[in-house]
Design a protein around this motif. Structure first.
Motif, PDB file in Angstrom:
ATOM      1  N   VAL A 109       0.838  -1.200   0.000  1.00 16.75           N
ATOM      2  CA  VAL A 109       0.000   0.000   0.000  1.00 16.75           C
ATOM      3  C   VAL A 109       0.871   1.247   0.000  1.00 16.75           C
ATOM      4  N   ASN A 110       0.625   2.145  -0.974  1.00 23.31           N
ATOM      5  CA  ASN A 110       1.402   3.379  -1.076  1.00 23.31           C
ATOM      6  C   ASN A 110       0.536   4.633  -1.173  1.00 23.31           C
ATOM      7  N   THR A 111      -0.764   4.456  -1.441  1.00 24.59           N
ATOM      8  CA  THR A 111      -1.665   5.593  -1.551  1.00 24.59           C
ATOM      9  C   THR A 111      -2.935   5.293  -0.762  1.00 24.59           C
ATOM     10  N   VAL A 112      -3.722   6.337  -0.493  1.00 16.64           N
ATOM     11  CA  VAL A 112      -4.978   6.131   0.240  1.00 16.64           C
ATOM     12  C   VAL A 112      -5.943   5.290  -0.588  1.00 16.64           C
ATOM     13  N   GLU A 113      -5.873   5.391  -1.901  1.00 19.21           N
ATOM     14  CA  GLU A 113      -6.754   4.597  -2.768  1.00 19.21           C
ATOM     15  C   GLU A 113      -6.462   3.107  -2.620  1.00 19.21           C
ATOM     16  N   ASP A 114      -5.214   2.758  -2.328  1.00 19.06           N
ATOM     17  CA  ASP A 114      -4.838   1.349  -2.159  1.00 19.06           C
ATOM     18  C   ASP A 114      -5.482   0.718  -0.932  1.00 19.06           C
ATOM     19  N   LEU A 115      -6.037   1.551  -0.035  1.00 16.88           N
ATOM     20  CA  LEU A 115      -6.628   1.047   1.214  1.00 16.88           C
ATOM     21  C   LEU A 115      -8.083   0.588   1.047  1.00 16.88           C
ATOM     22  N   ALA A 116      -8.637   0.709  -0.122  1.00 17.09           N
ATOM     23  CA  ALA A 116     -10.033   0.315  -0.354  1.00 17.09           C
ATOM     24  C   ALA A 116     -10.284  -1.109   0.119  1.00 17.09           C
ATOM     25  N   GLY A 117     -11.351  -1.272   0.937  1.00 20.61           N
ATOM     26  CA  GLY A 117     -11.736  -2.574   1.462  1.00 20.61           C
ATOM     27  C   GLY A 117     -10.955  -3.016   2.683  1.00 20.61           C
ATOM     28  N   MET A 118     -10.011  -2.212   3.141  1.00 23.58           N
ATOM     29  CA  MET A 118      -9.164  -2.604   4.269  1.00 23.58           C
ATOM     30  C   MET A 118      -9.676  -2.028   5.594  1.00 23.58           C
ATOM     31  N   THR A 119      -9.077  -2.504   6.682  1.00 23.06           N
ATOM     32  CA  THR A 119      -9.452  -2.078   8.033  1.00 23.06           C
ATOM     33  C   THR A 119      -8.430  -1.063   8.550  1.00 23.06           C
ATOM     34  N   ILE A 120      -8.969   0.037   9.097  1.00 22.72           N
ATOM     35  CA  ILE A 120      -8.119   1.109   9.634  1.00 22.72           C
ATOM     36  C   ILE A 120      -8.454   1.306  11.100  1.00 22.72           C
ATOM     37  N   SER A 121      -7.435   1.352  11.928  1.00 24.47           N
ATOM     38  CA  SER A 121      -7.609   1.543  13.374  1.00 24.47           C
ATOM     39  C   SER A 121      -7.179   2.962  13.747  1.00 24.47           C
ATOM     40  N   THR A 122      -7.992   3.626  14.547  1.00 29.97           N
ATOM     41  CA  THR A 122      -7.681   4.995  14.946  1.00 29.97           C
ATOM     42  C   THR A 122      -8.536   5.426  16.130  1.00 29.97           C
ATOM     43  N   GLU A 123      -8.067   6.448  16.839  1.00 29.54           N
ATOM     44  CA  GLU A 123      -8.878   7.080  17.873  1.00 29.54           C
ATOM     45  C   GLU A 123      -9.736   8.188  17.265  1.00 29.54           C
ATOM     46  N   LEU A 124      -9.342   8.664  16.093  1.00 32.52           N
ATOM     47  CA  LEU A 124     -10.037   9.765  15.418  1.00 32.52           C
ATOM     48  C   LEU A 124     -11.022   9.173  14.398  1.00 32.52           C
ATOM     49  N   VAL A 125     -12.047   8.505  14.922  1.00 33.18           N
ATOM     50  CA  VAL A 125     -12.919   7.675  14.095  1.00 33.18           C
ATOM     51  C   VAL A 125     -13.770   8.483  13.118  1.00 33.18           C
ATOM     52  N   GLN A 126     -14.518   9.451  13.619  1.00 36.73           N
ATOM     53  CA  GLN A 126     -15.466  10.174  12.758  1.00 36.73           C
ATOM     54  C   GLN A 126     -14.748  10.988  11.689  1.00 36.73           C
ATOM     55  N   PHE A 127     -13.677  11.637  12.075  1.00 39.91           N
ATOM     56  CA  PHE A 127     -12.915  12.419  11.090  1.00 39.91           C
ATOM     57  C   PHE A 127     -12.355  11.501  10.007  1.00 39.91           C
ATOM     58  N   THR A 128     -11.840  10.342  10.418  1.00 34.51           N
ATOM     59  CA  THR A 128     -11.270   9.397   9.461  1.00 34.51           C
ATOM     60  C   THR A 128     -12.339   8.883   8.494  1.00 34.51           C
ATOM     61  N   ARG A 129     -13.503   8.570   9.027  1.00 27.73           N
ATOM     62  CA  ARG A 129     -14.594   8.118   8.154  1.00 27.73           C
ATOM     63  C   ARG A 129     -14.964   9.187   7.133  1.00 27.73           C
ATOM     64  N   ARG A 130     -15.066  10.435   7.581  1.00 24.83           N
ATOM     65  CA  ARG A 130     -15.404  11.519   6.661  1.00 24.83           C
ATOM     66  C   ARG A 130     -14.299  11.711   5.612  1.00 24.83           C
ATOM     67  N   PHE A 131     -13.050  11.548   6.046  1.00 24.87           N
ATOM     68  CA  PHE A 131     -11.907  11.700   5.135  1.00 24.87           C
ATOM     69  C   PHE A 131     -12.024  10.732   3.965  1.00 24.87           C
ATOM     70  N   PHE A 132     -12.326   9.463   4.253  1.00 30.40           N
ATOM     71  CA  PHE A 132     -12.405   8.463   3.187  1.00 30.40           C
ATOM     72  C   PHE A 132     -13.710   8.574   2.404  1.00 30.40           C
ATOM     73  N   GLN A 133     -14.794   8.962   3.078  1.00 32.36           N
ATOM     74  CA  GLN A 133     -16.067   9.122   2.375  1.00 32.36           C
ATOM     75  C   GLN A 133     -15.986  10.212   1.314  1.00 32.36           C
ATOM     76  N   LYS A 134     -15.279  11.297   1.644  1.00 33.28           N
ATOM     77  CA  LYS A 134     -15.129  12.393   0.678  1.00 33.28           C
ATOM     78  C   LYS A 134     -14.366  11.936  -0.563  1.00 33.28           C
ATOM     79  N   ARG A 135     -13.555  10.909  -0.422  1.00 34.35           N
ATOM     80  CA  ARG A 135     -12.756  10.399  -1.539  1.00 34.35           C
ATOM     81  C   ARG A 135     -13.374   9.144  -2.157  1.00 34.35           C
ATOM     82  N   ASN A 136     -14.589   8.797  -1.671  1.00 32.12           N
ATOM     83  CA  ASN A 136     -15.306   7.613  -2.185  1.00 32.12           C
ATOM     84  C   ASN A 136     -14.473   6.348  -2.084  1.00 32.12           C
ATOM     85  N   ILE A 137     -13.775   6.224  -0.962  1.00 32.25           N
ATOM     86  CA  ILE A 137     -12.968   5.028  -0.703  1.00 32.25           C
ATOM     87  C   ILE A 137     -13.634   4.262   0.429  1.00 32.25           C
ATOM     88  N   ASN A 138     -14.045   3.045   0.159  1.00 33.81           N
ATOM     89  CA  ASN A 138     -14.744   2.229   1.146  1.00 33.81           C
ATOM     90  C   ASN A 138     -13.738   1.523   2.062  1.00 33.81           C
TER      91      ASN A 138
END
Length: 291
Positions: A109-138
């Motif tokens: 993985v080298n770009t945020v697009e490469d993370l599609a379909g993967m699991t991300i762990s964070t304390e900043l949950v809502q911001f992270t979800r919005r970050f990927f939603q804006k880029r249409n990355i599931n």
């Protein structure tokens, strides 16, 4: 004296740095045992300890009139608060921290697009979800209770969104940063109704002014020296200053006292040059506030 302001002090990693900053600004805050209501040497202020992650929620609701927290947590909760001042300080350094996306060092993985379909762990949950939603990355975003870097090592996540100042912890876990999602720093925030109250606003503005002046003073020192008359022009020419150095004649002498305020990063190179040019009796001293 009437209590004018209920002030939130961030509990946790920023607590000591915040209390030290207030001390340099003229306020002594004493935390005793497990009390969530520290004493402060200002009868018009009531202090309350509150986790930085929850500060903006409590300020927005009016439970606390004003408090210090990170821009990241204001963004996480999309809190409707008034930002009074940026205060760049932390437990490590006087520079903004960054929330970054990191993956295993050997990950393809080298770009945020490469993370599609993967699991991300964070304390900043809502911001992270919005970050990927804006880029249409599931992606599947999971809340982390701590030790977030270890989630990748243990196979619990494919990537993390984590805060860092130096990236030392990230590198220690053999992770690599592929994207920066946010730069954050501490902010003094206020409840909007409290900000509209003249008494509360005056107190909040006083706190903001003195905290900022203490942070400016952290980056500067005063320097004072004696200089012979025939060297004064050369010495003064070497001195950076806010408004020009102060120069005063010494009593019954052809020497002068020269005083200036300069950046801490410059003084280590400046002092040897001043000595070489003829300055004597050089004194360097710390500053509490610069207004």
């Amino acid at each position: 004296m009437e209590k004018i302001l209920k002030l939130g002090i961030p509990k946790g990693s920023l607590q000591n740095a915040t209390i030290n900053l207030f001390k340099r600004s003229g306020w002594q805050i004493n935390v005793e045992g497990r009390s969530y209501f520290p004493d402060i040497n200002d009868d018009s202020i009531e202090c309350a300890l509150c986790r930085a992650q929850e500060m903006s929620i409590n300020v927005e609701s009016g439970i606390i009139d004003a408090g210090l927290t990170g821009l990241d947590w204001v963004a996480e909760h999309e809190s409707d608060v008034h930002v009074v001042a940026d205060l760049i300080y932390s437990k490590v350094s006087a520079r903004p921290a960054r929330w970054v996306i990191a993956v295993a060092g050997d990950s393809p993985v080298n770009t945020v697009e490469d993370l599609a379909g993967m699991t991300i762990s964070t304390e900043l949950v809502q911001f992270t979800r919005r970050f990927f939603q804006k880029r249409n990355i599931n992606v599947n975003v999971k809340f982390s209770w701590g030790a977030t870097e270890a989630k990748i090592v243990s196979g619990l996540a494919d990537a993390i969104v984590e805060i860092t100042e130096t990236e030392s912890t990230i590198r220690a876990h053999n992770l690599k940063v592929i994207h920066e999602v946010m730069e954050t720093n501490t902010q003094l925030i206020a409840n909007k109704k409290a900000w509209e109250d003249p008494k509360k606003r005056e107190k909040i503005e006083q706190i903001a002014m003195l905290l900022q002046s203490a942070l400016v003073a952290d980056k500067m020192v005063g320097i004072k020296m004696n200089v012979p008359e025939n060297k004064i022009a050369r010495i003064v020419g070497l001195l950076p200053s806010l408004n020009g150095p102060t120069v005063a004649p010494l009593y019954q002498s052809d020497w002068f006292s020269v005083e200036s305020i300069i950046d801490t990063g410059y003084v280590r190179d400046l002092i040897p040059r001043l000595l070489k040019e003829g300055a004597e009796g050089i004194i360097e001293y710390p500053l509490n506030k610069v207004l």
